[in-house]
Design an enzyme around this catalytic site. Structure first.
Site, PDB file in Angstrom:
ATOM      1  N   ARG A   1       6.245 -11.618 -53.768  1.00 53.10           N
ATOM      2  CA  ARG A   1       5.522 -12.269 -54.953  1.00 53.10           C
ATOM      3  C   ARG A   1       5.893 -12.209 -56.242  1.00 53.10           C
ATOM      4  O   ARG A   1       5.589 -13.104 -57.178  1.00 53.10           O
ATOM      5  CB  ARG A   1       4.052 -11.663 -54.949  1.00 53.10           C
TER       6      ARG A   1
ATOM      7  N   CYS B   1      -1.353 -12.180 -49.231  1.00 51.75           N
ATOM      8  CA  CYS B   1      -0.432 -11.042 -48.670  1.00 51.75           C
ATOM      9  C   CYS B   1      -1.505  -9.932 -48.033  1.00 51.75           C
ATOM     10  O   CYS B   1      -2.502 -10.108 -48.313  1.00 51.75           O
ATOM     11  CB  CYS B   1       0.569 -10.457 -49.565  1.00 51.75           C
TER      12      CYS B   1
ATOM     13  N   ARG C   1      -4.565 -12.478 -53.642  1.00 55.07           N
ATOM     14  CA  ARG C   1      -3.510 -12.311 -55.126  1.00 55.07           C
ATOM     15  C   ARG C   1      -3.059 -13.799 -55.414  1.00 55.07           C
ATOM     16  O   ARG C   1      -2.115 -14.321 -55.367  1.00 55.07           O
ATOM     17  CB  ARG C   1      -2.309 -11.539 -54.564  1.00 55.07           C
ATOM     18  N   PRO C   2      -4.080 -14.520 -56.019  1.00 58.30           N
ATOM     19  CA  PRO C   2      -3.922 -15.792 -56.666  1.00 58.30           C
ATOM     20  C   PRO C   2      -3.063 -15.613 -57.878  1.00 58.30           C
ATOM     21  O   PRO C   2      -2.555 -14.476 -58.309  1.00 58.30           O
ATOM     22  CB  PRO C   2      -5.136 -16.304 -57.134  1.00 58.30           C
ATOM     23  N   VAL C   3      -2.548 -16.840 -58.277  1.00 57.34           N
ATOM     24  CA  VAL C   3      -1.650 -16.952 -59.686  1.00 57.34           C
ATOM     25  C   VAL C   3      -2.141 -17.673 -60.725  1.00 57.34           C
ATOM     26  O   VAL C   3      -1.309 -18.233 -61.611  1.00 57.34           O
ATOM     27  CB  VAL C   3      -0.166 -17.435 -59.423  1.00 57.34           C
ATOM     28  N   ASP C   4      -3.753 -17.901 -60.708  1.00 55.66           N
ATOM     29  CA  ASP C   4      -4.287 -18.866 -61.663  1.00 55.66           C
ATOM     30  C   ASP C   4      -3.878 -18.500 -63.126  1.00 55.66           C
ATOM     31  O   ASP C   4      -3.741 -19.311 -63.885  1.00 55.66           O
ATOM     32  CB  ASP C   4      -5.689 -18.977 -61.111  1.00 55.66           C
ATOM     33  N   LEU C   5      -3.995 -16.910 -63.265  1.00 52.01           N
ATOM     34  CA  LEU C   5      -3.669 -16.565 -64.754  1.00 52.01           C
ATOM     35  C   LEU C   5      -2.566 -16.634 -65.147  1.00 52.01           C
ATOM     36  O   LEU C   5      -2.310 -17.261 -66.150  1.00 52.01           O
ATOM     37  CB  LEU C   5      -3.975 -14.933 -64.449  1.00 52.01           C
TER      38      LEU C   5
ATOM     39  N   LYS D   1      10.675   0.318 -59.681  1.00 52.98           N
ATOM     40  CA  LYS D   1      10.748  -1.063 -58.922  1.00 52.98           C
ATOM     41  C   LYS D   1      10.024  -1.972 -60.002  1.00 52.98           C
ATOM     42  O   LYS D   1      10.478  -3.363 -60.186  1.00 52.98           O
ATOM     43  CB  LYS D   1      10.263  -0.955 -57.864  1.00 52.98           C
ATOM     44  N   ASN D   2       8.824  -2.113 -60.034  1.00 52.46           N
ATOM     45  CA  ASN D   2       7.831  -2.876 -60.771  1.00 52.46           C
ATOM     46  C   ASN D   2       8.359  -3.355 -61.940  1.00 52.46           C
ATOM     47  O   ASN D   2       8.242  -4.242 -62.553  1.00 52.46           O
ATOM     48  CB  ASN D   2       6.525  -2.653 -60.714  1.00 52.46           C
TER      49      ASN D   2
ATOM     50  N   ARG E   1      11.402  -1.613 -49.326  1.00 54.80           N
ATOM     51  CA  ARG E   1      11.051  -2.559 -50.380  1.00 54.80           C
ATOM     52  C   ARG E   1      10.932  -1.487 -51.687  1.00 54.80           C
ATOM     53  O   ARG E   1      11.214  -2.016 -52.787  1.00 54.80           O
ATOM     54  CB  ARG E   1       9.888  -3.176 -50.287  1.00 54.80           C
TER      55      ARG E   1
ATOM     56  N   ASP F   1      -1.586   1.550 -57.029  1.00 49.15           N
ATOM     57  CA  ASP F   1      -0.478   2.000 -56.076  1.00 49.15           C
ATOM     58  C   ASP F   1      -0.406   3.135 -55.674  1.00 49.15           C
ATOM     59  O   ASP F   1       0.633   3.707 -55.005  1.00 49.15           O
ATOM     60  CB  ASP F   1       0.916   1.472 -56.903  1.00 49.15           C
TER      61      ASP F   1
HETATM   62  C1  EPZ Z   1       1.502  -5.737 -59.963  1.00 49.91           C
HETATM   63  O1  EPZ Z   1       1.434  -6.807 -59.083  1.00 49.91           O
HETATM   64  C2  EPZ Z   1       2.515  -4.837 -59.123  1.00 49.91           C
HETATM   65  N1  EPZ Z   1       3.537  -5.526 -58.552  1.00 49.91           N
HETATM   66  C3  EPZ Z   1       1.779  -4.261 -57.949  1.00 49.91           C
HETATM   67  O2  EPZ Z   1       2.411  -3.355 -57.240  1.00 49.91           O
HETATM   68  C4  EPZ Z   1       0.482  -3.668 -58.327  1.00 49.91           C
HETATM   69  O3  EPZ Z   1      -0.163  -3.020 -57.259  1.00 49.91           O
HETATM   70  C5  EPZ Z   1      -0.409  -4.450 -59.241  1.00 49.91           C
HETATM   71  O4  EPZ Z   1       0.535  -4.769 -60.430  1.00 49.91           O
HETATM   72  C6  EPZ Z   1      -1.515  -3.941 -59.995  1.00 49.91           C
HETATM   73  O5  EPZ Z   1      -1.171  -2.676 -60.623  1.00 49.91           O
HETATM   74  C7  EPZ Z   1       4.424  -5.674 -59.403  1.00 49.91           C
HETATM   75  O6  EPZ Z   1       4.552  -5.254 -60.578  1.00 49.91           O
HETATM   76  C8  EPZ Z   1       5.885  -6.477 -59.008  1.00 49.91           C
HETATM   77  P1  EPZ Z   1      -1.850  -8.237 -60.893  1.00 49.91           P
HETATM   78  P2  EPZ Z   1       0.569  -8.132 -59.764  1.00 49.91           P
HETATM   79  O7  EPZ Z   1      -1.537  -9.460 -61.379  1.00 49.91           O
HETATM   80  O8  EPZ Z   1       1.176  -8.420 -61.058  1.00 49.91           O
HETATM   81  C9  EPZ Z   1      -5.725 -10.747 -59.429  1.00 49.91           C
HETATM   82  C10 EPZ Z   1       3.416  -2.160 -55.173  1.00 49.91           C
HETATM   83  O9  EPZ Z   1       3.045  -1.724 -54.352  1.00 49.91           O
HETATM   84  N2  EPZ Z   1      -4.907 -11.909 -60.043  1.00 49.91           N
HETATM   85  O10 EPZ Z   1      -2.106  -7.019 -61.890  1.00 49.91           O
HETATM   86  O11 EPZ Z   1       0.705  -8.960 -58.712  1.00 49.91           O
HETATM   87  C11 EPZ Z   1      -5.072 -10.153 -58.296  1.00 49.91           C
HETATM   88  O12 EPZ Z   1      -5.494 -10.797 -57.158  1.00 49.91           O
HETATM   89  C12 EPZ Z   1       2.805  -3.501 -55.866  1.00 49.91           C
HETATM   90  O13 EPZ Z   1       4.418  -1.994 -55.897  1.00 49.91           O
HETATM   91  C13 EPZ Z   1      -5.744 -12.926 -60.223  1.00 49.91           C
HETATM   92  O14 EPZ Z   1      -6.890 -13.185 -59.682  1.00 49.91           O
HETATM   93  O15 EPZ Z   1      -0.874  -7.465 -59.875  1.00 49.91           O
HETATM   94  C14 EPZ Z   1      -5.481  -8.508 -58.434  1.00 49.91           C
HETATM   95  O16 EPZ Z   1      -7.016  -8.661 -57.839  1.00 49.91           O
HETATM   96  C15 EPZ Z   1       1.553  -4.250 -55.000  1.00 49.91           C
HETATM   97  N3  EPZ Z   1      -5.121 -14.178 -60.636  1.00 49.91           N
HETATM   98  C16 EPZ Z   1      -5.580  -8.265 -59.749  1.00 49.91           C
HETATM   99  O17 EPZ Z   1      -5.736  -9.512 -60.453  1.00 49.91           O
HETATM  100  C17 EPZ Z   1      -3.739 -14.116 -61.151  1.00 49.91           C
HETATM  101  O18 EPZ Z   1      -2.999 -15.018 -61.591  1.00 49.91           O
HETATM  102  C18 EPZ Z   1      -4.342  -7.608 -60.557  1.00 49.91           C
HETATM  103  O19 EPZ Z   1      -3.234  -8.238 -60.033  1.00 49.91           O
HETATM  104  C19 EPZ Z   1      -3.075 -12.728 -61.111  1.00 49.91           C
HETATM  105  C20 EPZ Z   1      -3.635 -11.673 -60.579  1.00 49.91           C
END
Ligand code: EPZ
Length: 422
Positions: free
Chosen positions: A94, A118, A123-127, A22-23, A400, A308
């Site tokens: 997201r 969520c 889960r911010p998007v700042d990065l 999926k991811n 999902r 996950d």
């Molecule tokens: C991906 O989410 C996966 N989703 C998630 O799968 C998975 O849990 C996660 O990676 C971690 O492995 C998809 O690929 C669609 P991250 P993503 O950015 O990309 C913080 C599932 O069950 N962060 O690696 O959103 C964030 O809050 C799901 O299938 C920031 O602070 O995860 C988290 O604490 C749920 N700022 C950490 O980084 C940002 O801009 C890692 O998140 C982005 C992230």
């Protein structure tokens, strides 16, 4: 709203086909926006999140056709008609935010709704935003949207992430393929889904090196072409079904599974007394002997133990001999399954990012509620080994990310059925 009814009935035996990830698919689909030539994905999973991404891409002007009952996605973004990813779609999922990089790179502008928090955390998007800024985009946050513009196109840059983010790495990688000059992504995510995306982009003509390591280098090109790409095996679905015989006894072969996708997870299974054997077709899993042993688990970015699979691992450890500590280091609120497992007789204490699971002999069936995707499947796993009947409600979360759960587990002897509207 559908529910799933499970009657715990002992060992499971058989084989389960593991679907495409999926991811990975959710990151590969937006890559179609980078090219005016067709991109076809094979081995796509049949899930509601994939349909949501298809709707989003269609709202931008892409054609998305589902073939072979959804296993093949034929996409074409010859003409993009919109640069706006609407709140109504982004708030549902997201991963929608992954259209930002490709749209910006191809069209020079993009407006994408901010996804908001969520159930599993803020889960911010700042990065993601910092990466786009580093590539030369001007960003404005207005009315709940990020409006991004790159007049004259994106420019290659060094993007040094302060923490590992899967999504931000994917967005940066896609955007950089069409940027002028060289981009270096430092502290990049190393997940197999990133490697799969890089391989697909390379087949489209992108110049990428270093995927799977912490530094990815991208040499921008003027345009990308089309390709046909098979989606990598879903390592989370794989790990989930590997836990079924671990929890219930019996032996299950997960077809298409490979150790390198789930290395850290297999180490913990081994320590808990579960054997994993690599076969020609996949991974064969069974208990070594007797009761499962307690193990401590800490979630980390790949190649560490995946967040996950934390909920599903907790379901296993509920009936282990001794106490296990699970430490969740990726998301701040990802233990919502613990109180539900407690309703089934588990003994779990949660303190902040740590959960201590004191193993009990047996779980008992109960009515429980799914709160997110992985939590819902952890409740199903627990139910398979529990005495009596369990009804898991709100299984739209499950749909999902897991296709045909009832069929896959049912084929191995589980008594599991869907109750429509229950
Ligand atoms: C991906 O989410 C996966 N989703 C998630 O799968 C998975 O849990 C996660 O990676 C971690 O492995 C998809 O690929 C669609 P991250 P993503 O950015 O990309 C913080 C599932 O069950 N962060 O690696 O959103 C964030 O809050 C799901 O299938 C920031 O602070 O995860 C988290 O604490 C749920 N700022 C950490 O980084 C940002 O801009 C890692 O998140 C982005 C992230």
């Amino acid at each position: 709203m559908d529910s799933i009814l499970v009657r715990g009935n002992g060992p499971l035996n058989g084989s389960i086909h593991i679907a495409g990830a999926k991811n990975a698919c959710l990151a590969l689909m937006p890559a179609t926006l980078l090219s005016d030539e067709p991109l076809t994905l094979t081995n796509a999973p049949r899930l509601s999140d994939i349909r949501t991404m298809a709707l989003l891409l269609q709202s931008l002007g892409a054609e998305v056709t589902s073939l072979q009952e959804g296993k093949v996605l034929a996409m074409s973004s010859h003409d993009l008609t919109s640069h706006t990813a609407d709140y109504d779609i982004v708030r549902k999922m997201r991963a929608s935010f992954l259209v930002l990089g490709p749209l910006l790179a191809r069209a020079g502008e993009a407006s994408v709704s901010l996804p908001g928090g969520c159930a599993i955390g803020a889960r911010p998007v700042d990065l993601h935003l910092k990466a786009m800024e580093a590539l030369g985009a001007d960003l404005e946050l207005r009315d709940g949207y990020v409006h991004a513009k790159a007049q004259g196109g994106l420019k290659g840059a060094v993007i040094d992430f302060p923490m590992v983010s899967v999504g931000a790495t994917e967005n940066a990688l896609m955007a950089a393929t069409l940027a002028k000059g060289t981009t270096e992504i430092r502290n990049a995510a190393r997940e197999p889904e990133i490697v799969d995306l890089a391989r697909c982009l390379r087949a489209m003509g992108a110049r990428i090196e270093g995927e799977g390591s912490a530094t990815i280098t991208i040499e921008g090109v003027d345009r990308l072409g089309g390709t046909t790409h098979p989606v990598v095996t879903d390592r989370i679905e794989l790990g989930t079904y590997m836990l079924a015989p671990a929890i219930c006894g019996g032996q299950v072969e997960c077809l298409g599974g490979r150790i390198e996708l789930v290395g850290a997870f297999c180490e913990k299974l081994d320590a808990a007394g579960i054997s994993v054997e690599e076969t020609e077709r996949g991974l064969k899993v069974a208990r070594k002997n007797g009761r499962v042993g307690a193990v401590d688990v800490k979630t980390e970015p790949f190649p560490g133990f995946p967040t996950d699979l934390q909920a599903q691992m907790m379901a296993l450890l509920c009936t282990a001999e001794g106490s296990s500590v699970l430490e969740e280091r990726i998301f701040e609120n990802r233990f919502m399954h613990a109180p539900e497992l407690t309703r089934m007789g588990a003994n779990i204490e949660v303190h902040g990012g740590h959960a201590t699971v004191h193993g009990v002999e047996k779980l008992r069936g109960a009515r429980v509620m799914a709160t997110d995707l992985r939590a819902s499947v952890s409740l199903i796993l627990a139910a398979l080994a529990a005495e009596g009947e369990t009804v898991v409600s709100r299984v739209y979360h499950l749909d999902r990310g897991y296709e045909r759960v009832e069929e896959k587990l049912g084929a191995c002897g589980a008594l599991i059925e869907r109750i429509s509207g229950g």
